[in-house]
Motif scaffolding. Structure first.
Motif, mmCIF file in Angstrom:
data_model
loop_
_atom_site.group_PDB
_atom_site.id
_atom_site.type_symbol
_atom_site.label_atom_id
_atom_site.label_comp_id
_atom_site.label_asym_id
_atom_site.label_seq_id
_atom_site.Cartn_x
_atom_site.Cartn_y
_atom_site.Cartn_z
ATOM 1 N N GLU A 159 46.453 -48.866 118.416
ATOM 2 C CA GLU A 159 45.635 -48.154 119.401
ATOM 3 C C GLU A 159 46.400 -47.006 120.044
ATOM 4 N N SER A 160 47.635 -47.250 120.452
ATOM 5 C CA SER A 160 48.405 -46.190 121.103
ATOM 6 C C SER A 160 48.710 -45.062 120.124
ATOM 7 N N ASN A 161 48.998 -45.413 118.884
ATOM 8 C CA ASN A 161 49.257 -44.395 117.866
ATOM 9 C C ASN A 161 48.010 -43.545 117.633
ATOM 10 N N ALA A 162 46.864 -44.196 117.537
ATOM 11 C CA ALA A 162 45.613 -43.473 117.286
ATOM 12 C C ALA A 162 45.267 -42.548 118.440
ATOM 13 N N ARG A 163 45.491 -42.998 119.666
ATOM 14 C CA ARG A 163 45.175 -42.167 120.831
ATOM 15 C C ARG A 163 46.099 -40.947 120.897
ATOM 16 N N ALA A 164 47.378 -41.162 120.620
ATOM 17 C CA ALA A 164 48.320 -40.043 120.637
ATOM 18 C C ALA A 164 47.959 -39.032 119.541
ATOM 19 N N GLN A 165 47.609 -39.530 118.361
ATOM 20 C CA GLN A 165 47.257 -38.624 117.274
ATOM 21 C C GLN A 165 45.974 -37.865 117.579
ATOM 22 N N ARG A 166 44.993 -38.568 118.156
ATOM 23 C CA ARG A 166 43.745 -37.904 118.512
ATOM 24 C C ARG A 166 43.988 -36.792 119.544
ATOM 25 N N ALA A 167 44.874 -37.064 120.486
ATOM 26 C CA ALA A 167 45.194 -36.050 121.497
ATOM 27 C C ALA A 167 45.823 -34.819 120.859
ATOM 28 N N LEU A 168 46.766 -35.023 119.964
ATOM 29 C CA LEU A 168 47.400 -33.899 119.271
ATOM 30 C C LEU A 168 46.370 -33.091 118.489
ATOM 31 N N ASP A 169 45.488 -33.791 117.793
ATOM 32 C CA ASP A 169 44.461 -33.104 117.010
ATOM 33 C C ASP A 169 43.545 -32.275 117.904
ATOM 34 N N GLU A 170 43.215 -32.798 119.078
ATOM 35 C CA GLU A 170 42.293 -32.107 119.983
ATOM 36 C C GLU A 170 42.902 -30.844 120.589
ATOM 37 N N MET A 171 44.168 -30.879 120.882
ATOM 38 C CA MET A 171 44.774 -29.755 121.624
ATOM 39 C C MET A 171 45.530 -28.766 120.739
ATOM 40 N N TRP A 172 45.685 -29.069 119.456
ATOM 41 C CA TRP A 172 46.557 -28.243 118.617
ATOM 42 C C TRP A 172 46.094 -26.788 118.535
ATOM 43 N N ARG A 173 44.783 -26.578 118.543
ATOM 44 C CA ARG A 173 44.277 -25.205 118.408
ATOM 45 C C ARG A 173 44.629 -24.339 119.614
ATOM 46 N N PHE A 174 45.051 -24.957 120.715
ATOM 47 C CA PHE A 174 45.426 -24.200 121.903
ATOM 48 C C PHE A 174 46.904 -23.836 121.923
ATOM 49 N N THR A 175 47.689 -24.330 120.967
ATOM 50 C CA THR A 175 49.135 -24.116 121.036
ATOM 51 C C THR A 175 49.561 -22.716 120.618
ATOM 52 N N ASP A 176 48.802 -22.051 119.767
ATOM 53 C CA ASP A 176 49.198 -20.708 119.328
ATOM 54 C C ASP A 176 49.346 -19.752 120.504
ATOM 55 N N ALA A 215 58.027 -40.645 115.426
ATOM 56 C CA ALA A 215 57.040 -41.463 116.134
ATOM 57 C C ALA A 215 55.942 -41.988 115.225
ATOM 58 N N GLY A 216 55.973 -41.612 113.958
ATOM 59 C CA GLY A 216 54.918 -42.053 113.056
ATOM 60 C C GLY A 216 53.624 -41.295 113.256
ATOM 61 N N LEU A 217 53.713 -40.067 113.770
ATOM 62 C CA LEU A 217 52.563 -39.205 113.979
ATOM 63 C C LEU A 217 52.664 -38.011 113.040
ATOM 64 N N ARG A 218 51.551 -37.339 112.813
ATOM 65 C CA ARG A 218 51.564 -36.193 111.903
ATOM 66 C C ARG A 218 51.277 -34.906 112.669
ATOM 67 N N VAL A 219 51.836 -33.825 112.185
ATOM 68 C CA VAL A 219 51.522 -32.509 112.735
ATOM 69 C C VAL A 219 50.106 -32.159 112.317
ATOM 70 N N PRO A 220 49.226 -31.835 113.258
ATOM 71 C CA PRO A 220 47.831 -31.519 112.906
ATOM 72 C C PRO A 220 47.739 -30.320 111.976
ATOM 73 N N SER A 221 46.657 -30.278 111.216
ATOM 74 C CA SER A 221 46.408 -29.133 110.338
ATOM 75 C C SER A 221 46.123 -27.902 111.176
ATOM 76 N N ASP A 222 46.472 -26.753 110.628
ATOM 77 C CA ASP A 222 46.198 -25.501 111.330
ATOM 78 C C ASP A 222 44.704 -25.331 111.520
ATOM 79 N N GLU A 223 44.319 -24.906 112.714
ATOM 80 C CA GLU A 223 42.921 -24.629 113.013
ATOM 81 C C GLU A 223 42.806 -23.244 113.612
ATOM 82 N N HIS A 224 41.566 -22.799 113.771
ATOM 83 C CA HIS A 224 41.337 -21.503 114.413
ATOM 84 C C HIS A 224 41.908 -21.518 115.823
ATOM 85 N N ALA A 225 42.784 -20.573 116.116
ATOM 86 C CA ALA A 225 43.431 -20.532 117.426
ATOM 87 C C ALA A 225 42.438 -20.135 118.509
ATOM 88 N N VAL A 226 42.579 -20.767 119.664
ATOM 89 C CA VAL A 226 41.762 -20.448 120.822
ATOM 90 C C VAL A 226 42.682 -19.831 121.872
#
Length: 257
Positions: A159-176, A215-226
């Motif tokens: 559960e904790s791994n899934a939540r952390a990964q979901r968070a990374l996936d959700e915010m990755w497009r804002f990192t650029d 941490a056993g997490l993956r770098v999210p795929s590149d998405e359209h930057a916001v």
């Protein structure tokens, strides 16, 4: 206040707003976690991190007011500007989400801040370099703290791994946007005042990927930057946050206690 030769007062003011607003908005978002952390010790830790960020914001916005030379201090810049006048990256204004989201965002920003402020200590504008050096002492601790939580969340339960990964996936497009450089920052970086933030990206990518792999997490795929926050184009979330953050000061302008 004497500025470095060849540096525009307006551009330097704009740059300092970007630095100060980033710390202010992130600090407020982190303060919203107070009373909602999973354990009491972490509740206190996050409150202290938020106070560090607000202290950094105050120092930077105070300096921005001095550079602007229009009679506005840190309080005026924090509490009496509308959302369109804020210059923070969009990532920091997103709602706090669950604990996994809070810590994942903090980690990504701590890695970035450590790289950014390490170079900012070399700014030719000495008042900024001094503030960056002081902030860097706190940022080092922030990074150790968020890094350990990413390892705990990623290497904890499914559960904790899934939540952390979901968070990374959700915010990755804002990192650029953290590494975007426009004309204002390009000129100031050329003058030795600002940091060319695009140069931080390779080290950030490397450090983030190393921790996520451990941490056993993956770098999210590149998405359209916001992007847009640095130019005053924000999400709806910032306006809601500012309405809460600014209500006391705007209800009692000029009050002190």
């Amino acid at each position: 206040m004497k500025l470095p030769s060849g540096v525009s007062r307006a551009q330097l003011f704009e740059y300092l707003l970007r630095l100060g607003d980033e710390r202010l908005v992130l600090g407020h978002r982190l303060s919203e976690r107070c009373g909602h952390a999973p354990i009491l010790e972490e509740d206190l830790a996050l409150a202290n991190l938020a106070l560090d960020l607000l202290g950094q914001a105050e120092a930077l916005l105070e300096l921005a007011g001095q550079v602007e030379d229009a009679g506005r201090d840190a309080d005026a810049l924090a509490y009496f500007r509308d959302a369109i006048d804020f210059r923070n990256p969009l990532l920091v204004e997103l709602p706090r989400g669950d604990f996994g989201f809070t810590m994942a965002r903090q980690f990504l920003l701590d890695v970035y801040s450590h790289l950014h402020y390490t170079q900012l200590c070399e700014s030719r504008f000495q008042p900024l370099a001094d503030r960056a050096a002081k902030a860097l002492q706190e940022i080092r601790y922030h990074l150790r703290h968020s890094r350990q939580w990413m390892l705990r969340l990623g290497g904890g339960t499914d559960e904790s791994n899934a939540r952390a990964q979901r968070a990374l996936d959700e915010m990755w497009r804002f990192t650029d946007e953290l590494f975007a450089v426009d004309g204002v920052e390009a000129e100031l970086a050329g003058a030795g005042v600002a940091v060319n933030r695009s140069s931080l990206r390779p080290d950030w990518d490397s450090q983030v990927a190393e921790v996520l792999e451990e941490a056993g997490l993956r770098v999210p795929s590149d998405e359209h930057a916001v992007e847009g926050g640095l130019q005053g184009r924000h999400t709806e979330h910032l306006g809601h946050m500012l309405a809460e953050m600014q209500i006391l000061a705007r209800s009692h302008p000029g009050a002190s206690w």
